[in-house]
Design a protein around this motif. Structure first.
Motif, PDB file in Angstrom:
ATOM      1  N   ASN A 256       0.834  -1.204   0.000  1.00 42.10           N
ATOM      2  CA  ASN A 256       0.000   0.000   0.000  1.00 42.10           C
ATOM      3  C   ASN A 256       0.869   1.253   0.000  1.00 42.10           C
ATOM      4  O   ASN A 256       0.611   2.218  -0.722  1.00 42.10           O
ATOM      5  CB  ASN A 256      -0.940   0.002   1.210  1.00 42.10           C
ATOM      6  N   TYR A 257       1.910   1.236   0.844  1.00 43.42           N
ATOM      7  CA  TYR A 257       2.892   2.313   0.880  1.00 43.42           C
ATOM      8  C   TYR A 257       4.275   1.676   0.780  1.00 43.42           C
ATOM      9  O   TYR A 257       4.625   0.807   1.579  1.00 43.42           O
ATOM     10  CB  TYR A 257       2.782   3.131   2.170  1.00 43.42           C
ATOM     11  N   ASP A 258       5.054   2.107  -0.210  1.00 47.69           N
ATOM     12  CA  ASP A 258       6.409   1.597  -0.408  1.00 47.69           C
ATOM     13  C   ASP A 258       7.425   2.589   0.137  1.00 47.69           C
ATOM     14  O   ASP A 258       7.238   3.804   0.027  1.00 47.69           O
ATOM     15  CB  ASP A 258       6.711   1.396  -1.899  1.00 47.69           C
ATOM     16  N   THR A 259       8.518   2.078   0.691  1.00 49.40           N
ATOM     17  CA  THR A 259       9.668   2.907   1.025  1.00 49.40           C
ATOM     18  C   THR A 259      10.728   2.654  -0.035  1.00 49.40           C
ATOM     19  O   THR A 259      11.189   1.525  -0.198  1.00 49.40           O
ATOM     20  CB  THR A 259      10.226   2.569   2.417  1.00 49.40           C
ATOM     21  N   ILE A 260      11.096   3.705  -0.773  1.00 47.02           N
ATOM     22  CA  ILE A 260      12.006   3.522  -1.900  1.00 47.02           C
ATOM     23  C   ILE A 260      13.270   4.354  -1.708  1.00 47.02           C
ATOM     24  O   ILE A 260      13.277   5.378  -1.022  1.00 47.02           O
ATOM     25  CB  ILE A 260      11.335   3.893  -3.241  1.00 47.02           C
ATOM     26  N   TYR A 261      14.354   3.886  -2.324  1.00 44.36           N
ATOM     27  CA  TYR A 261      15.590   4.656  -2.381  1.00 44.36           C
ATOM     28  C   TYR A 261      16.394   4.194  -3.588  1.00 44.36           C
ATOM     29  O   TYR A 261      16.121   3.143  -4.177  1.00 44.36           O
ATOM     30  CB  TYR A 261      16.407   4.520  -1.091  1.00 44.36           C
ATOM     31  N   PHE A 262      17.386   5.010  -3.973  1.00 52.24           N
ATOM     32  CA  PHE A 262      18.244   4.708  -5.113  1.00 52.24           C
ATOM     33  C   PHE A 262      19.640   4.312  -4.655  1.00 52.24           C
ATOM     34  O   PHE A 262      20.152   4.830  -3.656  1.00 52.24           O
ATOM     35  CB  PHE A 262      18.422   5.944  -6.008  1.00 52.24           C
ATOM     36  N   GLU A 263      20.261   3.441  -5.421  1.00 52.14           N
ATOM     37  CA  GLU A 263      21.708   3.322  -5.458  1.00 52.14           C
ATOM     38  C   GLU A 263      22.117   3.619  -6.895  1.00 52.14           C
ATOM     39  O   GLU A 263      21.374   3.315  -7.828  1.00 52.14           O
ATOM     40  CB  GLU A 263      22.168   1.927  -5.047  1.00 52.14           C
ATOM     41  N   ASP A 269      31.390   1.550 -13.312  1.00 51.81           N
ATOM     42  CA  ASP A 269      32.183   1.144 -12.152  1.00 51.81           C
ATOM     43  C   ASP A 269      31.275   0.993 -10.939  1.00 51.81           C
ATOM     44  O   ASP A 269      30.946   1.972 -10.267  1.00 51.81           O
ATOM     45  CB  ASP A 269      33.271   2.182 -11.878  1.00 51.81           C
ATOM     46  N   ASP A 270      30.859  -0.244 -10.651  1.00 49.40           N
ATOM     47  CA  ASP A 270      29.950  -0.472  -9.525  1.00 49.40           C
ATOM     48  C   ASP A 270      30.698  -0.842  -8.244  1.00 49.40           C
ATOM     49  O   ASP A 270      30.096  -1.347  -7.297  1.00 49.40           O
ATOM     50  CB  ASP A 270      28.924  -1.550  -9.869  1.00 49.40           C
ATOM     51  N   SER A 271      32.016  -0.578  -8.196  1.00 41.63           N
ATOM     52  CA  SER A 271      32.774  -0.866  -6.976  1.00 41.63           C
ATOM     53  C   SER A 271      32.375   0.082  -5.847  1.00 41.63           C
ATOM     54  O   SER A 271      32.539  -0.239  -4.672  1.00 41.63           O
ATOM     55  CB  SER A 271      34.280  -0.761  -7.241  1.00 41.63           C
ATOM     56  N   THR A 272      31.864   1.265  -6.210  1.00 37.04           N
ATOM     57  CA  THR A 272      31.334   2.201  -5.224  1.00 37.04           C
ATOM     58  C   THR A 272      29.897   2.528  -5.584  1.00 37.04           C
ATOM     59  O   THR A 272      29.633   3.098  -6.642  1.00 37.04           O
ATOM     60  CB  THR A 272      32.147   3.510  -5.174  1.00 37.04           C
ATOM     61  N   LEU A 273      28.974   2.147  -4.708  1.00 34.14           N
ATOM     62  CA  LEU A 273      27.561   2.448  -4.910  1.00 34.14           C
ATOM     63  C   LEU A 273      27.191   3.656  -4.058  1.00 34.14           C
ATOM     64  O   LEU A 273      27.407   3.655  -2.842  1.00 34.14           O
ATOM     65  CB  LEU A 273      26.688   1.254  -4.513  1.00 34.14           C
ATOM     66  N   TYR A 274      26.645   4.684  -4.687  1.00 33.61           N
ATOM     67  CA  TYR A 274      26.174   5.862  -3.965  1.00 33.61           C
ATOM     68  C   TYR A 274      24.695   5.684  -3.639  1.00 33.61           C
ATOM     69  O   TYR A 274      23.958   5.036  -4.388  1.00 33.61           O
ATOM     70  CB  TYR A 274      26.406   7.124  -4.797  1.00 33.61           C
ATOM     71  N   ARG A 275      24.272   6.263  -2.517  1.00 33.15           N
ATOM     72  CA  ARG A 275      22.908   6.036  -2.030  1.00 33.15           C
ATOM     73  C   ARG A 275      22.160   7.346  -1.881  1.00 33.15           C
ATOM     74  O   ARG A 275      22.727   8.358  -1.458  1.00 33.15           O
ATOM     75  CB  ARG A 275      22.951   5.334  -0.668  1.00 33.15           C
ATOM     76  N   TYR A 276      20.874   7.325  -2.209  1.00 33.22           N
ATOM     77  CA  TYR A 276      20.021   8.492  -1.995  1.00 33.22           C
ATOM     78  C   TYR A 276      18.589   8.015  -1.741  1.00 33.22           C
ATOM     79  O   TYR A 276      18.096   7.180  -2.502  1.00 33.22           O
ATOM     80  CB  TYR A 276      20.041   9.419  -3.220  1.00 33.22           C
ATOM     81  N   TRP A 279      19.522   8.050   4.402  1.00 34.65           N
ATOM     82  CA  TRP A 279      19.057   7.016   5.320  1.00 34.65           C
ATOM     83  C   TRP A 279      17.635   6.626   4.922  1.00 34.65           C
ATOM     84  O   TRP A 279      16.893   7.401   4.330  1.00 34.65           O
ATOM     85  CB  TRP A 279      19.083   7.494   6.780  1.00 34.65           C
ATOM     86  N   ASP A 280      17.266   5.419   5.264  1.00 34.79           N
ATOM     87  CA  ASP A 280      15.916   4.917   5.050  1.00 34.79           C
ATOM     88  C   ASP A 280      15.488   5.149   3.606  1.00 34.79           C
ATOM     89  O   ASP A 280      16.142   4.671   2.689  1.00 34.79           O
ATOM     90  CB  ASP A 280      14.947   5.568   6.043  1.00 34.79           C
ATOM     91  N   GLY A 281      14.408   5.864   3.360  1.00 35.17           N
ATOM     92  CA  GLY A 281      13.935   6.076   2.003  1.00 35.17           C
ATOM     93  C   GLY A 281      12.765   7.033   1.989  1.00 35.17           C
ATOM     94  O   GLY A 281      12.438   7.660   2.997  1.00 35.17           O
ATOM     95  N   TYR A 282      12.122   7.140   0.823  1.00 32.68           N
ATOM     96  CA  TYR A 282      10.986   8.036   0.663  1.00 32.68           C
ATOM     97  C   TYR A 282       9.728   7.191   0.512  1.00 32.68           C
ATOM     98  O   TYR A 282       9.706   6.220  -0.245  1.00 32.68           O
ATOM     99  CB  TYR A 282      11.180   8.926  -0.561  1.00 32.68           C
ATOM    100  N   GLN A 283       8.685   7.562   1.229  1.00 32.37           N
ATOM    101  CA  GLN A 283       7.446   6.784   1.206  1.00 32.37           C
ATOM    102  C   GLN A 283       6.589   7.196   0.010  1.00 32.37           C
ATOM    103  O   GLN A 283       6.328   8.378  -0.205  1.00 32.37           O
ATOM    104  CB  GLN A 283       6.670   6.988   2.502  1.00 32.37           C
ATOM    105  N   MET A 284       6.148   6.192  -0.772  1.00 32.79           N
ATOM    106  CA  MET A 284       5.331   6.469  -1.948  1.00 32.79           C
ATOM    107  C   MET A 284       4.173   5.480  -2.039  1.00 32.79           C
ATOM    108  O   MET A 284       4.231   4.370  -1.498  1.00 32.79           O
ATOM    109  CB  MET A 284       6.170   6.392  -3.226  1.00 32.79           C
ATOM    110  N   CYS A 285       3.123   5.915  -2.730  1.00 32.46           N
ATOM    111  CA  CYS A 285       1.972   5.053  -2.968  1.00 32.46           C
ATOM    112  C   CYS A 285       1.302   5.493  -4.266  1.00 32.46           C
ATOM    113  O   CYS A 285       1.671   6.504  -4.865  1.00 32.46           O
ATOM    114  CB  CYS A 285       0.980   5.116  -1.806  1.00 32.46           C
ATOM    115  N   ARG A 311      19.785   2.051  -9.665  1.00 28.76           N
ATOM    116  CA  ARG A 311      19.209   0.840  -9.071  1.00 28.76           C
ATOM    117  C   ARG A 311      18.127   1.282  -8.093  1.00 28.76           C
ATOM    118  O   ARG A 311      18.409   1.943  -7.095  1.00 28.76           O
ATOM    119  CB  ARG A 311      20.291   0.037  -8.359  1.00 28.76           C
ATOM    120  N   LEU A 312      16.892   0.919  -8.358  1.00 29.27           N
ATOM    121  CA  LEU A 312      15.761   1.332  -7.535  1.00 29.27           C
ATOM    122  C   LEU A 312      15.373   0.215  -6.577  1.00 29.27           C
ATOM    123  O   LEU A 312      15.130  -0.918  -6.997  1.00 29.27           O
ATOM    124  CB  LEU A 312      14.565   1.698  -8.423  1.00 29.27           C
TER     125      LEU A 312
END
Length: 361
Positions: A256-263, A269-276, A279-285, A311-312
């Motif tokens: 019903n409500y997803d918590t999403i974030y990106f890498e 070069d996937d040796s370093t993955l950046y995150r946004y 922390w945690d994620g953004y709630q969407m529906c 990467r979602l």
């Protein structure tokens, strides 16, 4: 209250971490520092020297110029890079090896050190005080934030940088600290503000033009920490292209409500993955569930030279990587819509779309 991005992010963090407005007061009578310990002069001198070098650097000038637009994630990475950079290397060594500065081990020996901003504006929960990056002698790190409701802090919207020396390690910094005394060097302007916890010296801020005076003495301050982890959220250096993630839309949610974030990563070069987000994620529906959470104005700007891979993560499900190239946009300021469509099983399908714009080539 100035409605900056940092203050918006802090409000979201307070909700996420479950912080509640503390009950603070002003104490009567003189305070008692049971141990009589003080910050060693060697550490104060080392902090003053490191701050002078940092304040004279381009990094500090860029920080102060960008402050009104900075997000919490931006502030985190800027202070982390600065504190773990060359200007503060000698100070960090002295923290871990007191004998380097011939510091008396019977004196106040902090377990954590921070680099932050003494902000002359309401930061969070009505508190004005300080926010910054903190790391302990075990290399555990996070963000701290807090202050007082009426702390002798000058009116205004911004302050300057300060070094903090904390008695406890990261993970044990939360709590009420009572302002003990302020020592201002009339010649250099360097300020040392000391705080007690359980009648013991527990925190000392050192800085220039902190905007804090005798009004902080006998006043309760509340500080708490946000353990952000050490996943990188900022891409260092320069690149040929910049792409901005504009708007994410939930078409069909997993729950019903997803918590999403990106890498994301650049140039294959996937040796370093950046995150946004950091922390945690953004709630969407989906829009039919709640239009407020059906779209997300992301705002992230990513650097790349040849390709950008996203990467979602949707709840506990990871969508397939998608890669965009400079040619995908058709030129500067060109926009594309990237779609994710994944069937979890025969009945459930996850669908999200993201608008991306090339903002530099």
């Amino acid at each position: 209250m100035t409605d900056t991005q940092l203050q918006k992010d802090l409000a979201a963090a307070a909700e996420h971490f479950g912080f509640e407005k503390p009950t603070l007061e002003r104490r009567d009578g003189p305070l008692s520092n049971k141990s009589g310990k003080r910050l060693p002069q060697g550490l104060r001198d080392a902090a003053e020297k490191a701050l002078a070098a940092y304040r004279a650097s381009p990094d500090h000038a860029e920080l102060m110029a960008a402050l009104p637009q900075l997000s919490l994630a931006d502030l985190h990475i800027r202070f982390q890079n600065a504190l773990e950079g060359p200007h503060f290397a000698s100070l960090l060594q002295a923290m871990r090896q007191p004998e380097v500065l011939e510091i008396d081990t019977e004196d106040f020996l902090p377990q954590s050190i921070s680099l932050g901003l003494m902000a002359q504006a309401v930061l969070i929960l009505g508190l004005s005080g300080s926010i910054g990056y903190v790391i302990d002698t075990d290399l555990k790190s996070g963000l701290y934030v807090g202050g007082a409701f009426d702390a002798g802090i000058d009116a205004g919207v911004e302050g300057d940088v300060c070094v903090g020396f904390w008695k406890e390690k990261v993970g044990d910094l939360d709590g009420i600290y009572v302002g003990e005394e302020v020592d201002i060097d009339d010649g250099t302007g360097v300020t040392e503000a000391a705080f007690l916890h359980d009648d013991e010296l527990a925190l000392v801020f050192v800085g220039v033009d902190l905007g804090i005076d005798d009004g902080m003495e006998n006043t309760d301050f509340y500080f708490f920490e946000m353990e952000m982890g050490r996943a990188p959220i900022y891409q260092p250096g320069d690149a040929t292209y910049l792409a901005q993630l504009i708007t994410m839309t939930c078409i069909n949610s997993k729950d019903n409500y997803d918590t999403i974030y990106f890498e994301f990563y650049a140039d294959g070069d996937d040796s370093t993955l950046y995150r946004y987000p950091a922390w945690d994620g953004y709630q969407m529906c989906e829009a039919q569930e709640d239009t407020t959470f059906s779209t997300w104005t992301v705002g992230l700007i990513a650097k790349f030279n040849t390709s950008l891979t996203l990467r979602l993560h949707v709840g506990d499900h990871t969508m397939d990587d998608v890669t965009v190239y400079p040619s995908s946009f058709g030129g500067l300021h060109g926009s594309i819509t990237q779609n994710w469509d994944d069937k979890v099983d025969a009945f459930d399908e996850i669908q999200y779309s993201l608008d991306i714009q090339l903002i530099r080539n």
